[in-house]
Design a protein around this motif. Structure first.
Motif, mmCIF file in Angstrom:
data_model
loop_
_atom_site.group_PDB
_atom_site.id
_atom_site.type_symbol
_atom_site.label_atom_id
_atom_site.label_comp_id
_atom_site.label_asym_id
_atom_site.label_seq_id
_atom_site.Cartn_x
_atom_site.Cartn_y
_atom_site.Cartn_z
ATOM 1 N N PHE A 76 -1.673 -87.693 -0.779
ATOM 2 C CA PHE A 76 -3.235 -88.099 -1.217
ATOM 3 C C PHE A 76 -3.554 -87.380 -2.826
ATOM 4 O O PHE A 76 -2.787 -86.902 -3.261
ATOM 5 C CB PHE A 76 -3.997 -87.411 -0.231
ATOM 6 C CG PHE A 76 -4.418 -85.878 -0.593
ATOM 7 C CD1 PHE A 76 -5.577 -85.565 -1.253
ATOM 8 C CD2 PHE A 76 -3.507 -84.983 -0.027
ATOM 9 C CE1 PHE A 76 -5.865 -84.109 -1.606
ATOM 10 C CE2 PHE A 76 -3.745 -83.850 -0.335
ATOM 11 C CZ PHE A 76 -5.029 -83.314 -1.220
ATOM 12 N N THR A 77 -4.378 -88.208 -3.590
ATOM 13 C CA THR A 77 -4.927 -88.042 -4.896
ATOM 14 C C THR A 77 -5.660 -86.903 -4.635
ATOM 15 O O THR A 77 -6.948 -87.027 -3.698
ATOM 16 C CB THR A 77 -5.576 -89.360 -5.400
ATOM 17 O OG1 THR A 77 -4.527 -90.272 -5.436
ATOM 18 C CG2 THR A 77 -5.739 -89.010 -6.695
ATOM 19 N N GLY A 78 -5.968 -86.075 -5.385
ATOM 20 C CA GLY A 78 -6.710 -84.832 -5.561
ATOM 21 C C GLY A 78 -8.365 -85.442 -5.630
ATOM 22 O O GLY A 78 -8.595 -86.480 -6.084
ATOM 23 N N GLY A 81 -9.486 -86.656 -8.774
ATOM 24 C CA GLY A 81 -8.682 -87.832 -9.255
ATOM 25 C C GLY A 81 -7.503 -87.435 -9.967
ATOM 26 O O GLY A 81 -7.047 -88.293 -10.882
ATOM 27 N N GLN A 82 -7.090 -86.223 -10.343
ATOM 28 C CA GLN A 82 -6.334 -85.855 -11.351
ATOM 29 C C GLN A 82 -4.893 -85.591 -10.763
ATOM 30 O O GLN A 82 -4.065 -85.846 -11.290
ATOM 31 C CB GLN A 82 -6.589 -84.516 -12.084
ATOM 32 C CG GLN A 82 -7.950 -84.652 -12.681
ATOM 33 C CD GLN A 82 -7.824 -85.174 -14.051
ATOM 34 O OE1 GLN A 82 -6.797 -85.166 -14.678
ATOM 35 N NE2 GLN A 82 -8.918 -86.116 -14.524
ATOM 36 N N ASN A 83 -4.824 -84.850 -9.822
ATOM 37 C CA ASN A 83 -3.472 -84.772 -9.041
ATOM 38 C C ASN A 83 -2.877 -85.197 -7.985
ATOM 39 O O ASN A 83 -3.950 -85.776 -7.173
ATOM 40 C CB ASN A 83 -3.384 -82.833 -8.716
ATOM 41 C CG ASN A 83 -4.162 -82.145 -9.684
ATOM 42 O OD1 ASN A 83 -3.135 -82.251 -10.863
ATOM 43 N ND2 ASN A 83 -4.981 -81.323 -9.857
ATOM 44 N N ASP A 84 -1.571 -85.636 -8.095
ATOM 45 C CA ASP A 84 -1.022 -86.269 -6.724
ATOM 46 C C ASP A 84 -0.395 -85.082 -6.060
ATOM 47 O O ASP A 84 0.169 -84.138 -6.548
ATOM 48 C CB ASP A 84 0.231 -86.948 -7.417
ATOM 49 C CG ASP A 84 -0.398 -88.295 -8.110
ATOM 50 O OD1 ASP A 84 -1.456 -88.683 -7.605
ATOM 51 O OD2 ASP A 84 0.709 -88.905 -8.843
ATOM 52 N N CYS A 85 -1.037 -85.095 -4.796
ATOM 53 C CA CYS A 85 -0.717 -84.020 -3.831
ATOM 54 C C CYS A 85 -0.078 -84.526 -2.483
ATOM 55 O O CYS A 85 -0.244 -85.825 -2.126
ATOM 56 C CB CYS A 85 -1.753 -83.262 -3.575
ATOM 57 S SG CYS A 85 -3.292 -82.840 -4.896
ATOM 58 N N TYR A 125 -6.816 -77.183 -1.328
ATOM 59 C CA TYR A 125 -6.728 -78.068 -2.560
ATOM 60 C C TYR A 125 -7.247 -77.167 -3.924
ATOM 61 O O TYR A 125 -6.550 -77.258 -4.802
ATOM 62 C CB TYR A 125 -7.607 -79.454 -2.580
ATOM 63 C CG TYR A 125 -7.579 -80.130 -3.929
ATOM 64 C CD1 TYR A 125 -6.357 -80.936 -4.088
ATOM 65 C CD2 TYR A 125 -8.454 -80.261 -4.763
ATOM 66 C CE1 TYR A 125 -6.197 -81.640 -5.387
ATOM 67 C CE2 TYR A 125 -8.316 -80.625 -6.000
ATOM 68 C CZ TYR A 125 -7.206 -81.298 -6.474
ATOM 69 O OH TYR A 125 -7.149 -82.023 -7.343
#
Length: 157
Positions: A76-78, A81-85, A125
């Motif tokens: 998922f995207t944080g 909207g910054q981090n790919d997690c 998160y």
């Protein structure tokens, strides 16, 4: 097994066949067929996977609420909207890991509380984000120290 309805989500507990073999994978019941079987689809992509008889279903699947163990990692995207997690859960804990910063954090549900995936995901998160920022801060401090020492060395020249 308790009453199973269309659109219920179930988890694979033992490997069934070539198409249905990832233990911990979540499936959704797409349809209940007349010949005493279920049509299953992938819980993420919603693509039909196969048909399972009631007998096999009771042997190999359990409802999501009764599943013991960790789910597969889900991308998922944080929230910023910054981090790919990626995250996974065992219905009491949620673990989040950042793919770029190589940090991991988790949140845990109290036994007195009801499990809430979205709230726990937000907490995990934010903890992971805090760890990533601390890691970046320490890396920047190292670079500053190296630069300061180079400046001092150059002043002597």
């Amino acid at each position: 097994m308790e009453t199973t309805l269309k659109f219920d989500r179930v988890v694979l507990t033992k490997e069934l066949n070539d198409k249905i073999k990832k233990v911990g994978e979540v499936f959704e019941i797409a349809s209940i067929l007349n010949n005493d079987s279920f049509l299953l689809r992938d819980g993420k992509t919603r693509v039909a996977v196969g048909v399972v008889s009631f007998d096999d279903f009771e042997k190999y699947f359990v409802s999501v609420e009764n599943f013991k163990g960790w789910t597969n990692w889900i991308l998922f995207t944080g929230f910023d909207g910054q981090n790919d997690c990626m995250y996974r859960t065992n219905r009491r804990k949620i673990q989040v890991k950042f793919l770029t910063d190589n940090v991991r954090a988790e949140s845990c549900c109290s036994k007195a509380d009801e499990f809430n995936l979205s709230f726990g995901l937000q907490i995990a998160y934010l903890r992971c984000l805090n760890k990533a920022l601390d890691k970046k801060k320490s890396e920047c401090e190292k670079i500053i120290k190296m630069t300061d020492s180079e400046i001092k060395d150059n002043e002597h020249i």
